[in-house]
Motif scaffolding. Structure first.
Motif, PDB file in Angstrom:
ATOM      1  N   SER A 175      -7.821  41.428  42.185  1.00  0.00           N
ATOM      2  CA  SER A 175      -9.227  41.571  42.592  1.00  0.00           C
ATOM      3  C   SER A 175      -9.908  40.206  42.476  1.00  0.00           C
ATOM      4  N   ASN A 187     -19.138  41.973  44.953  1.00  0.00           N
ATOM      5  CA  ASN A 187     -17.736  42.145  44.551  1.00  0.00           C
ATOM      6  C   ASN A 187     -17.125  43.418  45.129  1.00  0.00           C
ATOM      7  N   ILE A 188     -17.937  44.466  45.210  1.00  0.00           N
ATOM      8  CA  ILE A 188     -17.453  45.714  45.806  1.00  0.00           C
ATOM      9  C   ILE A 188     -17.082  45.445  47.258  1.00  0.00           C
ATOM     10  N   VAL A 228     -13.863  47.795  48.414  1.00  0.00           N
ATOM     11  CA  VAL A 228     -13.910  49.063  47.676  1.00  0.00           C
ATOM     12  C   VAL A 228     -14.937  49.958  48.354  1.00  0.00           C
ATOM     13  N   ASN A 233     -13.969  43.088  47.727  1.00  0.00           N
ATOM     14  CA  ASN A 233     -12.702  43.746  47.390  1.00  0.00           C
ATOM     15  C   ASN A 233     -12.451  45.003  48.237  1.00  0.00           C
ATOM     16  N   ILE A 285     -14.449  48.207  39.623  1.00  0.00           N
ATOM     17  CA  ILE A 285     -13.576  47.897  40.771  1.00  0.00           C
ATOM     18  C   ILE A 285     -12.120  48.194  40.422  1.00  0.00           C
TER      19      ILE A 285
END
Ligand code: SAM
Length: 317
Positions: free
Chosen positions: A139, A208-209, A214, A212, A183
């Motif tokens: 990640s 970040n979500i 997600v 990555n 995550i």
């Protein structure tokens, strides 16, 4: 080993006629600008002198590591940032030159403090920023050390908890920061709700979500004290990583967790079993108590894995 070859990143150097090389080398040493980690080398009638940062006239080159590489001062690496233990600008220049992927060297001017659990920093070398990218078990997290909490030391712990998540679980991270637990767990869970009270942390978490990819985590700007009663369901698993003051949130976590669900409660303790009585009063059974890392000579960062056994009516404390 080669330093600064294309596979490892670029190394700036100055090309000077061999006859002038020693004079320029001494001047660079006096300035603290000679990169002592790499060994100068001859190319035709010139000598290439590796330097710690770009300047007018610099070019890129590849160098062998200097066998007389000076010992580097103590520091911790977090993505492209090195955090030094001492306020040492000369040492910072050496550290910056030691790895091509480093862009900044910082010195922490405070402890972790305040509700957001952040530190203040002084920039000792490199680009003046506290933002960097950290890669952790596949990640990628964008972090900002002065704006939101992040500790790379919990990487193994995040993987341990992620491995416990069963398909279909609905998870709550009550103190999610920039989202590293959320995550890691979202890769196994059906849904992760990730709350934090710090707007900067939630902004980075959103970033970040998305970076990555997600699709099953909900970044939530909220005070964890207000979460109980908001959701029309209870969670299968709850992460509580607020080690200094998390105990006061245990009643909320028990309200939010279903019977048979699990709470991972992180705490700073001075003795084994410190929180077991309180957890028992709330209707939990500790199935594991593990030291995550030592915090100070007499205190440990510990995690309690708690199964919520029964639903006792909780006092609104
Ligand atoms: N879980 C993250 C991690 O492992 O990187 C962050 C942990 S950090 C120790 C604790 C986080 O809790 C901080 O980001 C802070 O902003 C947040 N926090 C503190 N009080 C809170 C509250 N009442 N409700 C929600 N978040 C809170």
């Amino acid at each position: 080993m080669m330093v600064g070859d294309p596979g490892r990143g670029r190394q700036w150097c100055l090309r000077v006629p061999a006859a002038e090389a020693e004079t320029v080398r001494q001047a660079l040493i006096a300035e603290g600008a000679l990169d002592r980690v790499a060994r100068p080398r001859r190319e035709g009638n010139d000598v290439l002198l590796p330097i710690t940062a770009w300047r007018e006239g610099a070019e890129e080159g590849s160098f062998e590591a200097n066998p007389e590489r000076p010992e580097l001062p103590r520091h911790e690496l977090i993505g492209g940032i090195a955090v030094m233990q001492d306020d040492d600008p000369r040492g910072a220049a050496l550290i910056l030159a030691s790895r091509p992927n480093l862009h900044t060297v910082l010195y922490a001017t405070s402890e972790v403090e305040g509700e957001y659990r952040t530190k203040s920093f002084r920039v000792l070398a490199g680009i003046p920023t506290t933002r960097t990218e950290v890669v952790e078990h596949g990640s990628r997290f964008m972090i900002d050390l002065s704006a939101a909490y992040f500790s790379a030391r919990l990487a193994t712990e995040r993987q341990r908890v992620a491995a416990m998540v069963a398909d279909g679980e609905v998870v709550l991270d009550m103190f999610a920061g920039v989202g590293p637990f959320a995550i890691a767990l979202a890769r196994h869970a059906a849904l992760v709700v990730a709350a934090d009270i710090n707007p900067a942390a939630v902004g980075l978490m959103q970033e970040n979500i998305s970076r990555n990819k997600v699709r099953n985590a909900i970044p939530t700007l909220a005070d964890a004290r207000r979460l109980a009663g908001v959701f029309p369901w209870q969670f299968d698993r709850i992460i509580m990583n607020l080690p200094k003051s998390g105990e006061s949130f245990l009643p909320d976590a028990f309200r939010l967790c279903r019977a048979g669900g699990m709470i991972h409660f992180y705490a700073l303790v001075s003795a084994e079993g410190e929180h077991r009585v309180r957890i028992g009063e709330l209707g939990g059974e500790v199935i594991a108590e593990r030291v995550v890392r030592s915090y100070s000579p007499a205190r440990w960062h510990t995690v309690y894995d708690i199964v919520v056994n029964e639903k006792k009516p909780l006092k609104s404390d």
